[in-house]
Design an enzyme around this catalytic site. Structure first.
Site, PDB file in Angstrom:
ATOM      1  N   ASP A   1       1.013  -0.814  -0.059  1.00  0.00           N
ATOM      2  CA  ASP A   1      -0.102  -0.186   0.112  1.00  0.00           C
ATOM      3  C   ASP A   1       0.749   1.382  -0.119  1.00  0.00           C
ATOM      4  OD1 ASP A   1       0.650   0.499   2.861  1.00  0.00           O
ATOM      5  OD2 ASP A   1      -0.769  -0.722   3.612  1.00  0.00           O
TER       6      ASP A   1
ATOM      7  N   TYR B   1      -1.581  -2.169  12.012  1.00  0.00           N
ATOM      8  CA  TYR B   1      -0.444  -2.169  13.356  1.00  0.00           C
ATOM      9  C   TYR B   1      -0.537  -2.110  14.142  1.00  0.00           C
ATOM     10  CZ  TYR B   1       1.816  -3.694   8.378  1.00  0.00           C
ATOM     11  OH  TYR B   1       2.481  -3.374   7.247  1.00  0.00           O
TER      12      TYR B   1
ATOM     13  N   GLU C   1       1.971 -10.769  -0.495  1.00  0.00           N
ATOM     14  CA  GLU C   1       1.852  -9.523  -0.418  1.00  0.00           C
ATOM     15  C   GLU C   1       3.227  -9.513   0.265  1.00  0.00           C
ATOM     16  OE1 GLU C   1      -0.039  -4.681   1.415  1.00  0.00           O
ATOM     17  OE2 GLU C   1      -0.552  -6.265   1.977  1.00  0.00           O
TER      18      GLU C   1
END
Length: 487
Positions: free
Chosen positions: A79, A228, A468
């Site tokens: 991202d 996170y 990812e």
């Protein structure tokens, strides 16, 4: 780093008799690529010596909404948000990789140092832009994640988020302190004034973390959670930060701090996890060095805890707890599992180094585990990542003949600005996300999340848990593969 060659030779016989799919040239190639990956994750104004040519300048006004300069740093994964906690951990682990295994990096040492500096330059700005404040994130994550947009075209809000006395974030601040302290060791000889600035900033940020205690997950809420979120709390980061500042400064007050607060890392925390969130195992290994090498009795407990952690990873010993796939991969959890493989492999090799330099062993109940055994275990994991696995696939992009081609990464999957200069909007990018074609930009060195618990990998862009890449997967791998490149 001075003892590196000495202890390394102890393993030559062991490893030469251990059949391997790879040579030192293979590991050197993997090292080069694992460091190159970080150039593809760069945010900000790219330098003239940028080697990942599919990338261009991006996010050149970060921080302007708060009248501060927050340009630079790294995008964490696929991202375009700059998340402070994983970025700081990434920087700490890149620095630790150099501190322990820089002797094996040869021509790549300068590139590894540049990767650290790209992180530490940004973290210094984030820590010094406003007194008593640490900027910990740039980018509004929900709007960013709704878009499939290369960073060069980004038009989602670049909100800035901070922690302070009023909004504490001991976890992210102490991790930032650890990163700056570790980086200060890396640059101590080559750039003493920069090193001094890093260490002084580390101490100041640590004071903020310690004096105003609280989790950034509570202060910033949905901005950082569930992305996170600090699940392990902040006590592990406080001890981790203190341990790094002590290693960088040799200031005894940080030893006193660790002794006074060490109970926060009780014996019930011998979990076999080490990650951007949970620093328990890394802190134990870092502190155990003081007992193993200098026989400082106040650190004996950390040797015992480190042994417990290391033993939990070794199959067949009494204390073994770790789960492995049928193909032999350490398997912690489904989402981005290879991050746990690279961190644990790094700790196995680092602990092996500390033990071997001093003739020590790890005590696993009634069994003793030698440093050579730790190296062999780490090697199996690194080799698995590089292609010695049931799929016969490298999980590092651009390494070997077969590797993931449809990784979950916006910049890699959308045509580069050099090939497609016209803007590709937030929504227009989704056609590339949905495409079954390989990514047009090969993100060399990217290590993906990895296969499932049965060693299967679908190379599916939409399966972000497996496809990812992330900076904190690669950072500890850099040190681990550097070790093997020196064989």
């Amino acid at each position: 780093m001075a003892h590196s060659y000495f202890w390394f030779t102890l393993f030559t016989l062991t490893l030469s008799s251990f059949t391997s799919a790879f040579t030192s040239q293979h590991y050197s190639d993997a090292l080069t690529k694992s460091i190159l990956f970080f150039q593809g994750q760069r945010s900000g104004k790219l330098p003239n010596n940028q080697r990942a040519k599919w990338r261009a300048d991006s996010a050149l006004h970060d921080g302007s909404s708060a009248n501060v300069d927050l340009v630079g740093g790294y995008y964490d994964a696929g991202d375009n948000v700059k998340f402070g906690l994983p970025m700081a951990f990434t920087t700490t682990m890149l620095a630790w990789s150099i501190i322990e295994f820089g002797d094996h990096m040869k021509l790549e040492l300068a590139n590894a140092q540049a990767a650290v500096r790209w992180g530490s330059d940004y973290l210094v700005k984030a820590a010094t832009a406003t007194p008593g404040t640490l900027y910990v994130q740039v980018g509004e994550p929900y709007s960013d994640h709704r878009c499939w947009e290369r960073p060069e075209d980004m038009d989602t809000p670049r909100n800035v988020y901070k922690v302070s006395a009023q909004n504490p974030g001991s976890d992210v601040a102490a991790e930032t302190a650890a990163a700056l302290a570790a980086a200060s060791i890396v640059f101590r000889d080559s750039d003493p004034s920069y090193s001094h600035k890093l260490l002084q900033t580390a101490m100041n940020v640590f004071d903020l973390a310690n004096k105003y205690r609280g989790s950034y997950s509570d202060s910033l809420g949905s901005v950082v959670c569930p992305f996170y979120c600090s699940y392990s709390g902040y006590n592990d980061e406080l001890l981790w930060g203190a341990a790094w500042i002590h290693r960088a400064s040799q200031d005894p007050s940080y030893i006193s701090y660790i002794q006074s607060n060490g109970h926060m890392m009780g014996s019930d925390n011998d979990d076999f996890s080490f990650s951007w969130d949970d620093k328990h195992a890394g802190t134990k290994v870092l502190l155990a060095k003081n007992f193993i090498e200098n026989k400082l009795d106040q650190f004996q407990l950390y040797k015992q805890h480190s042994d417990n952690y290391i033993c939990s990873l070794i199959p067949g010993v009494p204390n073994s707890q770790a789960r492995y796939t049928p193909g032999g991969l350490f398997y912690k959890q489904g989402e981005s599992n290879l991050q746990y493989v690279t961190t644990s492999s790094f700790l196995l090799l680092t602990y092996a180094k500390y033990l071997a330099s001093n003739g020590g062993q790890a005590s696993c109940g009634a069994s003793m585990v030698t440093s050579e055994m730790l190296v062999v275990q780490a090697k199996k994991q690194i080799d698995y990542i590089l292609g010695d696995n049931p799929m016969k696939m490298s999980y590092m992009v651009g390494f070997g003949d077969k590797y993931p081609t449809r990784i979950h990464h916006r910049g890699s999957s959308v045509p580069s600005v050099h090939d497609h200069p016209g803007r590709i909007s937030c929504d227009a990018g989704h056609q590339y996300f949905s495409s079954g074609l390989p990514n047009p930009n090969v993100h060399v060195g990217a290590i993906v999340g990895g296969p499932d618990s049965n060693d299967k990998y679908g190379d599916d862009r939409s399966n972000y848990s497996e496809s990812e890449p992330a900076t904190y997967i690669n950072a500890p791998f850099v040190g681990a593969v550097a070790f093997f490149s020196g064989q």
